[in-house]
Design an enzyme around this catalytic site. Structure first.
Site: not given
Ligand code: IVH
Length: 677
Positions: A121, A123, A125, A236, A324, A418, A421, A436, A441
């Site tokens: 079958e 698989k 997700d 299933y 898989k 950063c 900021c 940062c 910020c």
């Protein structure tokens, strides 16, 4: 004479039942066979007719009527459900060799040379659920949860048109007294993209993959929301079945179809392993044109008797395997590298890609994780790269195609300030993440606000990214507490803000002022404190003040709280900024609801337990639960404050420590007696 308006004659009852049967049949043609016999308009006509009749004779409405899919009120939380038979997971294989080992092991255990017949079958997700039909009526549905205990999502499952509220009957078609049927809830790829586009418009975070989208949609406390999500199901497998037996998996799937349960039409019998390999290649090709995402195939022994002989090992059956597919790859170019600043100041480099199609979706960004990753992979701006998606929409950069370099590529220089900021960027020794250091910020603030308002936190609806950009940009909000000082006037000063939206936002803010302690702790956005840890802290400390006062040592003593988490919590509560925000939240009348004291026996009130070694009758989690239910606490390290050390088999060094300090020792039996269970 009876008033014909509300006294149904036998014929009205018959009429209603006949209509329901018709609707069920056409549902089946449409959702299960994918082969409708009537037009949508004709179907709607039948539904309208039924609704009208049920409207006139409300006492004839039955819970399994096709009109009863939506309408249940929202819940506060889901109840838990223990599965009669645990829902196991599948072992994974990533290559032919591992699949051959699986087949060899099966034949070795069964002691046979000749090939084993399999059912293969796709698989999918999505997320696994179990549905219970009693005498053919759908009575309860639950999520897989941890395999043993799931959540009761019956009302939400009822909103799926592909789930029959009553199994189809026909002459010679037996109805089991009890059927626990299992399947996968999923969202089709095009619906997933549509849903994410809508979430972006609404300022809600996009789902990373179809599985998250399906889970997020099913686990809604309000069934009306689930009803609007395009969820589907393929069945299933089964848990307990009473009043009906099968010899093979295939026979069971065939029977599912007769009952009106949707089975994946791609399922197939394979006489041997070679046929399964052919199927794998076939599905890998077909994957591109399927409406839903699959991440491999599932190979299952067909004969149910053989399955029993094979049994299970480490929570996976020996009779099934997930084979898989390799992650999907594509080649594209990195146009630029941008820096995102997160809630805790973490700087994350993100590659802006030349848009490319990858596994059915268009991708234009890839995560580069951190500076070390960029250096390790030798990534430059302008590089041609291989990107891969392993399920999530945001792909990874796998490698650079150096042969494609033109000489115009530019190295990426990680910023020392950063980009939002301008504060210094600090990367502590041994850490991969650069942060940062700016305390005000705006990028961090925006992320903190979005986290604070998110579903698992204060759950304030209607405050999306675009709104937060404006609130922070215009200086209306400079910490999360400021949200509660917004007024209609202030909100109306924002672009594209109408009176109605402003009022809705204020109402949502008002409604959020009674969070549970766990939600509140999570909402504060303490580094390393996710939903799970927040719940543990709430259960342990019972109120915010206790948590606030806790020492690093005490925090570390809590089972599941490590040194990094403990440190982070202490640092958080020492900040002046934290004190200010908590004070302002109080002023705004935000009142944290503390966990109710359990009404159980309080035999162990105030007693602290530590466990060492293995217990035979309890898992660690169970022992912890029993102790806590009776008012005690379980910590992970022995200290002078420990009252009892429960000593299992092969105890560790905790035993020596406890002996040194004269702490009372309990063996498993004594412990069990003390719990009185
Ligand atoms: S059978 C004991 N069949 O994969 C095996 N699972 O880790 C029970 N899944 O939890 C699962 N498609 O959510 C089976 N055709 C399929 C499946 C499937 C997807 C999921 C399911 C399960 C996970 C296995």
């Amino acid at each position: 004479m009876n008033d014909p308006k509300n006294q149904p004659t036998a014929s009205v009852e018959q009429q209603i039942e006949r209509l329901r049967e018709k609707i069920r049949y056409h549902n089946y043609r449409y959702y299960v066979l994918d082969d409708p016999e009537i037009s949508d308009a004709e179907y709607d006509g039948l539904m309208r007719e039924l609704m009208e009749l049920e409207g006139r004779y409300p006492h004839l409405i039955s819970p399994d009527s096709p009109t009863q899919r939506v309408g249940a009120p929202p819940l506060d939380k889901f109840d838990t459900v223990r599965h009669t038979i645990p829902m196991l997971s599948l072992a994974n294989a990533f290559g032919e060799e591992e699949v051959r080992e699986f087949d060899n092991r099966i034949r070795r255990i069964l002691g046979r040379e000749h090939p084993v017949e399999y059912v293969v079958e796709p698989k999918i997700d999505g997320l696994a659920v179990e549905l219970v039909y009693e005498q053919g009526i759908f009575t309860m549905g639950s999520t897989r949860g941890d395999g043993e205990i799931g959540e009761n999502v019956t009302q939400n499952l009822k909103t799926l048109p592909s789930i029959p509220l009553r199994l189809l009957t026909s002459p010679g078609n037996p109805i089991p007294t009890r059927l626990e049927v299992r399947g996968e809830i999923y969202i089709e790829a095009k619906d997933f993209q549509k849903l994410n586009r809508q979430r972006e418009v609404d300022g809600e975070p996009a789902f990373a993959n179809p599985r998250n989208a399906a889970a997020g949609s099913l686990r809604q406390l309000d069934p009306q929301i689930t009803a609007k999500r395009p969820l589907k199901i393929f069945f299933y497998g089964a848990g307990l079945i009473e009043g009906c037996t099968f010899k093979t998996h295939w026979e069971m799937l065939e029977q599912f179809k007769k009952w009106g349960l949707r089975v994946n039409p791609e399922s197939k019998i394979c006489k041997n392993l070679t046929e399964s390999f052919d199927y794998y290649l076939h599905m890998q090709e077909k994957r591109e044109t399927l409406a839903y995402e699959i991440d491999g195939i599932v190979i299952k022994v067909n004969d149910l008797k053989l399955r029993e002989e094979l049994g299970e090992v480490s929570r996976s059956p020996r009779w099934a395997l997930a084979y898989k597919f390799p992650p999907r790859e594509a080649i594209t170019q990195i146009l630029d590298i941008l820096i995102q600043v997160g809630r805790t100041g973490a700087l994350t480099p993100v590659a802006k890609l030349k848009p490319v199609r990858l596994g059915g979706v268009q991708v234009s960004r890839a995560s580069l994780h951190n500076q070390d990753e960029i250096e390790r992979k030798g990534i430059m701006i302008g590089d041609t790269v291989v990107v891969q998606r392993a399920g999530d929409v945001i792909p990874d950069v796998v490698r650079v195609l150096e042969s494609a370099r033109t000489g115009n590529e530019k190295p990426f220089v990680f910023p020392t300030k950063c980009p939002v900021c301008g504060a210094d960027v600090l990367r502590s020794e041994g850490e991969a993440v650069a942060r940062c250091t700016g305390i005000s910020c705006p990028a961090q603030l925006k992320e903190r606000i979005l986290h604070f308002t998110s579903k698992g936190a204060m759950d304030i609806e209607g405050i999306g990214r675009k709104l937060v950009d404006q609130l922070v940009g215009k200086g209306l909000v400079s910490d999360v507490a400021d949200l509660y000082f917004l007024t209609e006037e202030k909100l109306l000063s924002l672009d594209r803000m109408g009176k109605k939206s402003a009022r809705n936002i204020l109402e949502a803010l008002e409604k959020s002022k009674r969070p549970s302690l766990a939600r509140f702790i999570y909402a504060l956005g303490i580094r390393h404190v996710g939903e799970h840890v927040a719940k543990i802290l709430a259960d342990h400390f019972k109120n915010l003040e206790n948590l606030h006062q806790a020492s690093e040592e005490e925090l570390q003593g809590i089972y599941e709280v490590g040194p990094q988490v403990a440190r982070s919590i202490c640092v958080f509560f020492q900040q002046e900024e934290t004190r200010q925000v908590l004070k302002k939240l109080k002023q705004a009348n935000v009142v944290v609801i503390e966990p109710a004291e359990t009404k159980k026996l309080k035999n162990l009130e105030g007693k602290t337990f530590v466990l060492t070694g293995e217990l035979k009758r309890f898992t660690r989690e169970e022992a912890k639960r029993f102790i806590e239910e009776q008012g005690g606490r379980m910590t992970s390290t022995v200290s002078k404050k420990t009252d009892f050390l429960v000593v299992g088999e092969n105890p560790g060094s905790k035993l020596d420590k406890a002996k040194q300090w004269d702490i009372k020792l309990l063996n498993e039996e004594e412990f069990e007696k003390m719990l009185q269970i």
